[in-house]
Write a protein that holds these residues in place. Sequence first.
Motif, PDB file in Angstrom:
ATOM      1  N   ILE A  71       0.819  -1.200   0.000  1.00  0.00           N
ATOM      2  CA  ILE A  71       0.000   0.000   0.000  1.00  0.00           C
ATOM      3  C   ILE A  71       0.861   1.261   0.000  1.00  0.00           C
ATOM      4  CG2 ILE A  71      -0.188   0.200   2.526  1.00  0.00           C
ATOM      5  CD1 ILE A  71      -3.199   0.862   2.074  1.00  0.00           C
ATOM      6  N   ARG A  72       0.436   2.282  -0.736  1.00  0.00           N
ATOM      7  CA  ARG A  72       1.155   3.541  -0.700  1.00  0.00           C
ATOM      8  C   ARG A  72       0.930   4.202   0.657  1.00  0.00           C
ATOM      9  NH1 ARG A  72       3.488   5.010  -5.247  1.00  0.00           N
ATOM     10  NH2 ARG A  72       3.906   7.047  -4.291  1.00  0.00           N
ATOM     11  N   VAL A  73       1.938   4.926   1.133  1.00  0.00           N
ATOM     12  CA  VAL A  73       1.905   5.519   2.471  1.00  0.00           C
ATOM     13  C   VAL A  73       2.278   6.992   2.359  1.00  0.00           C
ATOM     14  CG1 VAL A  73       2.895   5.483   4.783  1.00  0.00           C
ATOM     15  CG2 VAL A  73       2.499   3.330   3.561  1.00  0.00           C
ATOM     16  N   GLY A  74       1.561   7.834   3.094  1.00  0.00           N
ATOM     17  CA  GLY A  74       1.898   9.247   3.019  1.00  0.00           C
ATOM     18  C   GLY A  74       1.240  10.064   4.103  1.00  0.00           C
ATOM     19  N   THR A  75       1.161  11.352   3.854  1.00  0.00           N
ATOM     20  CA  THR A  75       0.701  12.308   4.861  1.00  0.00           C
ATOM     21  C   THR A  75      -0.487  13.088   4.333  1.00  0.00           C
ATOM     22  OG1 THR A  75       2.304  13.938   4.033  1.00  0.00           O
ATOM     23  CG2 THR A  75       2.983  12.546   5.891  1.00  0.00           C
ATOM     24  N   GLY A  76      -1.457  13.272   5.206  1.00  0.00           N
ATOM     25  CA  GLY A  76      -2.624  14.038   4.808  1.00  0.00           C
ATOM     26  C   GLY A  76      -2.969  15.104   5.845  1.00  0.00           C
ATOM     27  N   GLY A  77      -2.096  16.072   6.048  1.00  0.00           N
ATOM     28  CA  GLY A  77      -0.800  16.151   5.399  1.00  0.00           C
ATOM     29  C   GLY A  77       0.202  16.742   6.360  1.00  0.00           C
ATOM     30  N   VAL A  78       1.415  16.916   5.873  1.00  0.00           N
ATOM     31  CA  VAL A  78       2.375  17.760   6.576  1.00  0.00           C
ATOM     32  C   VAL A  78       1.949  19.210   6.364  1.00  0.00           C
ATOM     33  CG1 VAL A  78       4.736  18.645   6.488  1.00  0.00           C
ATOM     34  CG2 VAL A  78       4.332  16.186   6.516  1.00  0.00           C
ATOM     35  N   MET A  79       1.785  19.939   7.456  1.00  0.00           N
ATOM     36  CA  MET A  79       1.369  21.348   7.354  1.00  0.00           C
ATOM     37  C   MET A  79       2.613  22.192   7.098  1.00  0.00           C
ATOM     38  SD  MET A  79      -1.851  21.306   7.540  1.00  0.00           S
ATOM     39  CE  MET A  79      -2.152  19.616   7.004  1.00  0.00           C
ATOM     40  N   LEU A  80       2.846  22.487   5.845  1.00  0.00           N
ATOM     41  CA  LEU A  80       4.101  23.091   5.419  1.00  0.00           C
ATOM     42  C   LEU A  80       4.433  24.403   6.128  1.00  0.00           C
ATOM     43  CD1 LEU A  80       6.506  22.638   3.611  1.00  0.00           C
ATOM     44  CD2 LEU A  80       5.224  23.628   1.706  1.00  0.00           C
ATOM     45  N   PRO A  81       3.459  25.270   6.440  1.00  0.00           N
ATOM     46  CA  PRO A  81       3.826  26.503   7.146  1.00  0.00           C
ATOM     47  C   PRO A  81       4.448  26.269   8.526  1.00  0.00           C
ATOM     48  CG  PRO A  81       1.691  26.759   6.123  1.00  0.00           C
ATOM     49  CD  PRO A  81       2.048  25.310   5.993  1.00  0.00           C
ATOM     50  N   ASN A  82       4.281  25.070   9.088  1.00  0.00           N
ATOM     51  CA  ASN A  82       4.888  24.774  10.391  1.00  0.00           C
ATOM     52  C   ASN A  82       6.358  24.395  10.295  1.00  0.00           C
ATOM     53  OD1 ASN A  82       2.451  25.156  11.731  1.00  0.00           O
ATOM     54  ND2 ASN A  82       1.893  22.989  11.679  1.00  0.00           N
ATOM     55  N   HIS A  83       6.891  24.229   9.083  1.00  0.00           N
ATOM     56  CA  HIS A  83       8.211  23.617   8.920  1.00  0.00           C
ATOM     57  C   HIS A  83       9.061  24.362   7.890  1.00  0.00           C
ATOM     58  CE1 HIS A  83       6.414  20.128  10.981  1.00  0.00           C
ATOM     59  NE2 HIS A  83       5.411  20.253  10.134  1.00  0.00           N
ATOM     60  N   GLN A  84      10.366  24.123   7.958  1.00  0.00           N
ATOM     61  CA  GLN A  84      11.264  24.593   6.912  1.00  0.00           C
ATOM     62  C   GLN A  84      11.201  23.618   5.734  1.00  0.00           C
ATOM     63  OE1 GLN A  84      12.821  27.308   6.568  1.00  0.00           O
ATOM     64  NE2 GLN A  84      12.798  28.198   8.618  1.00  0.00           N
ATOM     65  N   PRO A  85      11.013  24.109   4.508  1.00  0.00           N
ATOM     66  CA  PRO A  85      10.911  23.210   3.355  1.00  0.00           C
ATOM     67  C   PRO A  85      12.091  22.255   3.208  1.00  0.00           C
ATOM     68  CG  PRO A  85      10.156  25.394   2.753  1.00  0.00           C
ATOM     69  CD  PRO A  85      10.727  25.516   4.143  1.00  0.00           C
ATOM     70  N   LEU A  86      13.309  22.698   3.521  1.00  0.00           N
ATOM     71  CA  LEU A  86      14.460  21.811   3.424  1.00  0.00           C
ATOM     72  C   LEU A  86      14.285  20.591   4.318  1.00  0.00           C
ATOM     73  CD1 LEU A  86      17.356  20.979   2.683  1.00  0.00           C
ATOM     74  CD2 LEU A  86      18.167  22.521   4.496  1.00  0.00           C
ATOM     75  N   VAL A  87      13.834  20.793   5.548  1.00  0.00           N
ATOM     76  CA  VAL A  87      13.670  19.683   6.485  1.00  0.00           C
ATOM     77  C   VAL A  87      12.582  18.727   5.994  1.00  0.00           C
ATOM     78  CG1 VAL A  87      13.057  19.062   8.849  1.00  0.00           C
ATOM     79  CG2 VAL A  87      14.515  21.055   8.419  1.00  0.00           C
ATOM     80  N   VAL A  88      11.503  19.274   5.463  1.00  0.00           N
ATOM     81  CA  VAL A  88      10.439  18.425   4.926  1.00  0.00           C
ATOM     82  C   VAL A  88      10.971  17.594   3.762  1.00  0.00           C
ATOM     83  CG1 VAL A  88       8.176  18.413   3.799  1.00  0.00           C
ATOM     84  CG2 VAL A  88       8.637  20.000   5.691  1.00  0.00           C
ATOM     85  N   ALA A  89      11.735  18.213   2.881  1.00  0.00           N
ATOM     86  CA  ALA A  89      12.323  17.479   1.755  1.00  0.00           C
ATOM     87  C   ALA A  89      13.224  16.353   2.251  1.00  0.00           C
ATOM     88  CB  ALA A  89      13.111  18.442   0.865  1.00  0.00           C
ATOM     89  N   GLU A  90      14.035  16.651   3.240  1.00  0.00           N
ATOM     90  CA  GLU A  90      14.928  15.611   3.781  1.00  0.00           C
ATOM     91  C   GLU A  90      14.139  14.450   4.371  1.00  0.00           C
ATOM     92  OE1 GLU A  90      18.748  18.387   5.102  1.00  0.00           O
ATOM     93  OE2 GLU A  90      17.079  18.076   6.493  1.00  0.00           O
ATOM     94  N   GLN A  91      13.088  14.754   5.111  1.00  0.00           N
ATOM     95  CA  GLN A  91      12.286  13.704   5.736  1.00  0.00           C
ATOM     96  C   GLN A  91      11.639  12.798   4.694  1.00  0.00           C
ATOM     97  OE1 GLN A  91       9.658  16.019   8.192  1.00  0.00           O
ATOM     98  NE2 GLN A  91      11.092  16.108   9.899  1.00  0.00           N
ATOM     99  N   PHE A  92      11.071  13.397   3.662  1.00  0.00           N
ATOM    100  CA  PHE A  92      10.453  12.575   2.624  1.00  0.00           C
ATOM    101  C   PHE A  92      11.503  11.855   1.780  1.00  0.00           C
ATOM    102  CE2 PHE A  92       6.647  14.946   3.694  1.00  0.00           C
ATOM    103  CZ  PHE A  92       5.679  13.957   3.591  1.00  0.00           C
ATOM    104  N   GLY A  93      12.670  12.452   1.657  1.00  0.00           N
ATOM    105  CA  GLY A  93      13.747  11.752   0.965  1.00  0.00           C
ATOM    106  C   GLY A  93      14.151  10.482   1.697  1.00  0.00           C
TER     107      GLY A  93
END
Length: 330
Positions: A71-93
């Motif tokens: 099954i595909r797994v993901g987030t519904g969702g990560v609230m992007l304004p709460n985070h730095q985009p770089l950190v979010v990218a690293e986590q999903f990477g």
Amino acid sequence: MITRISILDRSRTREGHPAPEALRDTVELARAAEELGYHRFWVSEHHSVPGVAGSAPTVLAAAVAAATWRIRVGTGGVMLPNHQPLVVAEQFGVLEALFPGRIDMGLGRSVGFTGGIRRALGRDTGDADRFEEQLTELLGWIDGTQRAHPEVHARPAEGLRVPAYVLATGEGAGIAARAGLPLVVGDLRSRARLAEAVGRYRTEFRPSARHSTPYVVVSGTVAVAATEEEARRILVPEAWALAHSRTRGVFPPLRPAAEIEALEMTPKERELYEGALTGHVAGTEEQVAAELARIAESTGADELLVTTSTYDRTALLDGLTRLARIAGLS
């Protein structure tokens, strides 16, 4: 009938069942969803909400992905304004590197819902207005096109394919369209608003390297049972929690339906409670199938994201089993 169906579980706590159990319940539900043939399983982000255990969606998504295999797994969702985009990218990477080809990056534009939470997060309401800018930066970290920070790279995300989805209504639908990304939109109780957002998204959609055509996921509560009354009882715990939160300012753990039905409610509580029970897709298999067919016709949705929460986990699983049968999942 919408044949691609997924689940968003908000890790709701239940009276007598603490938050750690709610998180374990989410992982168990993901296993069941996979066996039933659901397409995706997403988890949510909430901060300092007494009735919700899911505060770290990428961490919980890792646990779900590790406990499943298809099954595909993901987030519904990560609230992007709460985070730095770089950190979010690293986590999903990291997620995509560990579970290749199975990770979805669902992104929302909300910030903490009280002033105290926003201050603790180091954010304010104005940060939501930067969502489109942050989204562009985040996608740039993943595809390697960002130039604002030379010699900085989001590893291991850069160069990986992590599908992105925008959770939105209103203005957010336009953001998804301009970015050329799939739109996740709800809820099913507001059909006119839902149709308006979907129509705007399709009209304004700009093809991108990620998606050449619009893709619409409609989300909402779906309760299926042997009888209409049993389906209604699935809705009762969440309806009372909503009424309680709007009259007392605290979103509580879910209580058993029988306890709630025996409560003496104030007129205002009763009004809110009854209102929270209406408009959902609920009933027998035949009734739900007919209603979902109407939704498919009116929205042209490519996918349904089910967000049902209730106290009785057995009834919840039975309902999801019935829904899988309606949709012919395998």
